[in-house]
Design an enzyme around this catalytic site. Structure first.
Site, PDB file in Angstrom:
ATOM      1  N   CYS A 101     -18.560   7.895  21.114  1.00 16.21           N
ATOM      2  CA  CYS A 101     -18.629   9.404  22.163  1.00 16.21           C
ATOM      3  C   CYS A 101     -19.513  10.238  22.159  1.00 16.21           C
ATOM      4  CB  CYS A 101     -17.485   9.515  21.229  1.00 16.21           C
ATOM      5  SG  CYS A 101     -16.918  11.616  22.208  1.00 16.21           S
ATOM      6  N   CYS A 198      -9.473  11.391  19.521  1.00 18.45           N
ATOM      7  CA  CYS A 198      -8.299  12.293  20.170  1.00 18.45           C
ATOM      8  C   CYS A 198      -7.489  11.967  20.932  1.00 18.45           C
ATOM      9  CB  CYS A 198      -9.703  13.196  20.669  1.00 18.45           C
ATOM     10  SG  CYS A 198     -10.858  12.208  21.834  1.00 18.45           S
TER      11      CYS A 198
END
Length: 367
Positions: A101, A198
């Site tokens: 990410c 997440c």
């Protein structure tokens, strides 16, 4: 300087943005929407980048008096992070989605768009420092060792570092950041830190992967290739795992056995004694340099290597050979898996990193 403040909705990015404003920069806040699921809400301290987080980021921006936007990066996140995560597990590897990410979203997609819009830098709440060294810009550990995030930033390239700001790098403790947020009247001052993956907010990675990859029965074998058990999906095992093996054949020495390797082609999980987890060398073809590379990278150079975000670095010797970054450690590392990231350090400075493709055990398999 025009600064794009990446605002997660947490206290770190809020204080980082506040410091950028206080420094006199022209700051614009942006929150990254990484999921289009309308019901994505935060569960305690699990996950990040939720609807609740975006609202918190907006409140902070209003308090600071800066413009605020939400950018939809959900497709890039799906393709570059979630799909990569699934593919890596299919390949028998253990990926770190936070590294991906940072590499693909927060410091690639976000930075690319920011530069296109005329911004000079991206500001984040990461705990790391940038130093002007003799050979150019360098990435270093933060002064707050417990919160140091230089490891997860190890994937940043020299070009990306030139457009980064880390205002929290010199702050000696998270408690001071929270106290500063309180003084500034930021409502997120006592908001808990996020953790877990997440996009798997309930923390059930095994169940989530089972839905994406499916279940396929296979054998659990020892280092000699003898079948000692069975499994319902090799993707649910990671190197170093001990629990949940459910072996039908006990070890001859009566000692516990651990996962040593996951073989997706044969759909086998290899187990063995704890000492066989020791790794003497690792290598990866996907490597980058954070700042100036060593003057002769194809010659062995001394460094420290860290293979997990909160692991201790260990002395090593690294080199580039055959298109790979090869790292030999002085003392064996334990439970290193392909797919993890190895970050090289020179003291506090990040030299570079590689995604681990293969390892060499310090304990040869029985013939």
């Amino acid at each position: 300087m025009r600064v794009l403040a990446a605002m997660s909705g947490g206290v770190d990015s809020a204080v980082a943005a506040a410091r950028a404003v206080e420094a006199g920069h022209e700051v614009v806040g942006v929150h990254l929407a990484l999921s289009r699921a309308g019901g994505t809400l935060r569960a305690g301290s699990r996950g990040c980048c939720t609807i609740e987080d975006s609202l918190d980021a907006r409140r902070v921006s209003d308090r600071l008096g800066i413009p605020f936007y939400v950018w939809d990066f959900s497709e890039r996140f799906r393709d570059d992070v979630i799909a990569d995560f699934v593919d890596e597990y299919r390949a028998g590897r253990t990926p770190n989605p936070c590294m991906r990410c940072n590499e693909k979203i927060k410091f690639a997609a976000l930075l690319e768009r920011g530069i296109e819009l005329g911004f000079d830098a991206v500001c984040t709440g990461h705990y790391a420092t940038l130093v002007d060294g003799e050979r150019g810009l360098e990435l270093h550990r933060s002064s707050e060792e417990a919160k140091d995030q230089s490891y997860v930033l190890g994937v940043l390239t020299t070009e990306q570092l030139a457009h980064c700001m880390f205002p929290l790098g010199e702050t000696p403790s998270k408690q001071l950041v929270r106290a500063e947020a309180e003084r500034r009247g930021l409502a997120v001052a006592q908001k808990p830190d996020s953790y877990d993956i997440c996009f798997i907010p309930d923390g059930d990675t095994k169940g989530w992967l089972a839905e994406k990859v499916g279940e396929e029965h296979g054998d659990i074998v020892d280092r000699a290739g003898s079948v000692v058990g069975s499994h319902d999906g090799a993707h649910s095992f990671t190197v170093g795992q001990r629990r949940g093996l459910k072996l039908g054949v006990p070890a001859s020495d009566g000692k516990p056995r651990f996962v040593l390797e996951v073989k997706p082609v044969s759909n086998q999980v290899v187990v063995g004694p704890k000492e066989a987890l020791a790794v003497a060398s690792l290598a990866g073809g996907r490597y980058t340099w954070a700042g100036a590379e060593p003057e002769q990278p194809d010659e062995p150079f001394a460094c420290d290597v860290q293979v997990r975000a909160h692991a201790d670095p260990v002395p090593a010797v690294a080199r580039i050979a055959g298109g790979e970054m090869i790292v030999d450690v002085e003392d064996p590392l334990t439970g290193v898996a392909p797919g993890q990231t190895a970050v090289l350090y020179d003291g506090t400075r990040v030299i570079g990193q590689c995604t681990i493709d293969r390892t060499v055990s310090a304990v040869p398999a029985p013939v």
